[in-house]
Enzyme design. Structure first.
Site, short mmCIF file in Angstrom:
data_model
loop_
_atom_site.label_atom_id
_atom_site.label_comp_id
_atom_site.label_asym_id
_atom_site.label_seq_id
_atom_site.Cartn_x
_atom_site.Cartn_y
_atom_site.Cartn_z
N ARG A 50 -11.19 -86.52 -36.86
CA ARG A 50 -11.57 -85.83 -38.08
C ARG A 50 -10.97 -86.54 -39.30
O ARG A 50 -11.55 -86.55 -40.38
CB ARG A 50 -11.10 -84.36 -38.07
CG ARG A 50 -11.68 -83.55 -39.24
CD ARG A 50 -10.98 -82.21 -39.42
NE ARG A 50 -9.62 -82.37 -39.92
CZ ARG A 50 -8.56 -81.78 -39.38
NH1 ARG A 50 -8.67 -81.01 -38.31
NH2 ARG A 50 -7.37 -81.98 -39.90
N TYR A 102 -31.38 -83.85 -58.61
CA TYR A 102 -31.84 -83.44 -57.28
C TYR A 102 -31.62 -81.93 -57.11
O TYR A 102 -30.57 -81.39 -57.49
CB TYR A 102 -31.10 -84.23 -56.22
CG TYR A 102 -31.25 -83.71 -54.82
CD1 TYR A 102 -32.51 -83.55 -54.24
CD2 TYR A 102 -30.13 -83.37 -54.07
CE1 TYR A 102 -32.65 -83.06 -52.96
CE2 TYR A 102 -30.27 -82.89 -52.78
CZ TYR A 102 -31.52 -82.72 -52.24
OH TYR A 102 -31.65 -82.23 -50.96
N ASP A 174 -24.85 -90.72 -58.91
CA ASP A 174 -25.61 -90.63 -57.66
C ASP A 174 -26.53 -91.85 -57.61
O ASP A 174 -27.47 -91.96 -58.39
CB ASP A 174 -26.42 -89.33 -57.63
CG ASP A 174 -27.12 -89.10 -56.30
OD1 ASP A 174 -27.40 -90.10 -55.60
OD2 ASP A 174 -27.42 -87.94 -55.98
N LYS A 199 -30.78 -91.37 -46.49
CA LYS A 199 -32.00 -91.89 -47.08
C LYS A 199 -32.16 -93.40 -46.83
O LYS A 199 -32.14 -93.84 -45.70
CB LYS A 199 -32.03 -91.55 -48.57
CG LYS A 199 -31.75 -90.07 -48.88
CD LYS A 199 -32.72 -89.13 -48.23
CE LYS A 199 -32.70 -87.70 -48.79
NZ LYS A 199 -31.41 -87.02 -48.69
#
Length: 386
Positions: A50, A102, A174, A199
């Site tokens: 983790r 977005y 972004d 993406k």
């Protein structure tokens, strides 16, 4: 000092040295949750997945090299990376973000503001007067998204980041739509750069991932602490698959971008189209800014029909090759109506303010032949009449 490698070389490098056991050219996957310690007092480089994992480390190293960052964090989704950028803010911190960002980003910022944890102003970052007015109040974080999703609006990164820094704010960009192969926000003055690695970076439409990278080592350390504490880090398998996707990113992006440019030019000649939004059009008002900060227009475009939602519905229903879906950046071409799909979480008033019309269509251009894509779009136009 060695000469910086070009992006195609960075993503193609095998890095066999990162496999200490066998030096495998195709990186191994370390799905383990924990690692052996030599002694209770000697913490190993990798102790608990983790916190740290070799596959995430490899992906961070590659993305940092592409973006010119010193390091960063790989998260389990793009939204997790966005949340990470906000977790470090103190209660009541003010954020300025694009009014046409977005839909997931808008939803996240608005929800956290409703809880009283931040104050957020959604502003047209391409409008000098609106932007200057937004800077009059105290500011902790300036959020830039360029090209914006879904309207492909271009923000002058260098100017806005400089203004934000003048107000003592950090600036995050972004960079999902442009990718580091077309734009490097850290070089233009930003402090943080965000990606939905789901993406174009992955490109195979088969996983979720995100990344948040920084140019300041102290900021990287802070992001690593918060991501570990909140459990936002990505999995070993997904990280390895994103590295796999990066290997072909330059080839895919070149092909998808070339097709997007052809389609945008074709759409701009159609009388049924009210407007085309694509950074590569010579008629774009932001062409000068694009030339300064992007090395290519990218693979995304949007266009607005005449006739409202009924026209948009008929258009997408007639398509045979292009898929109606809400993601982007994969190998196949997708189309969506942002008002009812990716941005449905925005109120009608917020959509109108941002310019997201019911007949706006957003396309993520894939790897199909451009002629076939244009023929499919022609099927859509055939349903609209004159």
């Amino acid at each position: 000092m060695s000469k910086p490698k070009k992006p195609a070389t960075i993503v193609a490098a095998a890095h066999p040295e990162l496999d200490p056991a066998y030096g495998s050219v195709g990186p191994a996957i370390w799905p383990t949750d924990t690692f052996e310690w030599a002694s209770p007092d000697d913490k190993p480089a990798f102790d608990y997945s983790r916190t740290v994992n070799p596959n995430r480390a490899m992906l961070v190293r590659t993305l940092a090299e592409l973006e010119g960052a010193v390091g960063g964090v790989v998260t389990n989704s793009g939204q997790a990376a966005a949340l990470l950028a906000l977790l470090r803010l103190p209660t009541g911190a003010r954020v300025v973000a694009p009014h046409d960002c977005y839909g997931g980003t808008y939803r996240l910022l608005e929800a956290i503001e409703r809880q009283g944890k931040i104050r957020c102003s959604f502003v047209d970052l391409t409008n000098d007067e609106a932007f200057d007015a937004a800077l009059q109040d105290q500011l902790a974080l300036l959020w830039i998204e360029t090209p914006s999703n879904p309207l492909m609006r271009i923000t002058d990164i260098r100017r806005r980041a400089s203004a934000g820094k003048g107000r003592g704010a950090l600036t995050i960009a972004d960079n999902t739509l442009a990718s580091p192969l077309r734009q490097r926000p850290l070089d233009l003055g930003c402090d943080l750069v965000l990606h939905s690695t789901t993406k174009i970076l992955n490109g195979h439409a088969d996983l979720f991932g995100g990344a948040l990278l920084a140019s300041d080592p102290a900021l990287v350390e802070e992001l690593e602490w918060w991501s570990n504490a909140a459990g936002l880090n990505g999995s070993a398998f997904d990280s390895s698959q994103i590295v796999r996707g990066l290997r072909t990113l330059p080839l895919r992006l070149d092909r998808q971008e070339a097709s997007a440019a052809r389609i945008a030019e074709w759409l701009s000649q159609k009388p049924e189209v009210q407007a085309v939004y694509f950074p590569g059009l010579s008629s774009s008002k932001a062409a000068e800014i694009v030339a300064l900060q992007q090395s290519g227009p990218g693979f995304m475009l949007s266009f607005e029909l005449r006739g409202g939602k009924p026209s948009a519905d008929r258009f997408v229903a007639a398509l045979d090759l292009i898929t109606l879906a809400s993601s982007l950046g994969g190998f196949s071409t997708l189309i969506c109506t942002p008002s009812t799909m990716t941005h449905r979480g925005m109120s009608p008033d917020a959509q109108r303010e941002a310019g997201i019309a019911p007949d706006l269509l957003r396309m993520s251009v894939g790897l199909e032949d451009a002629d076939d894509l244009i023929a499919d779009l022609a099927r859509g136009f055939s349903t609209l009449g004159s």
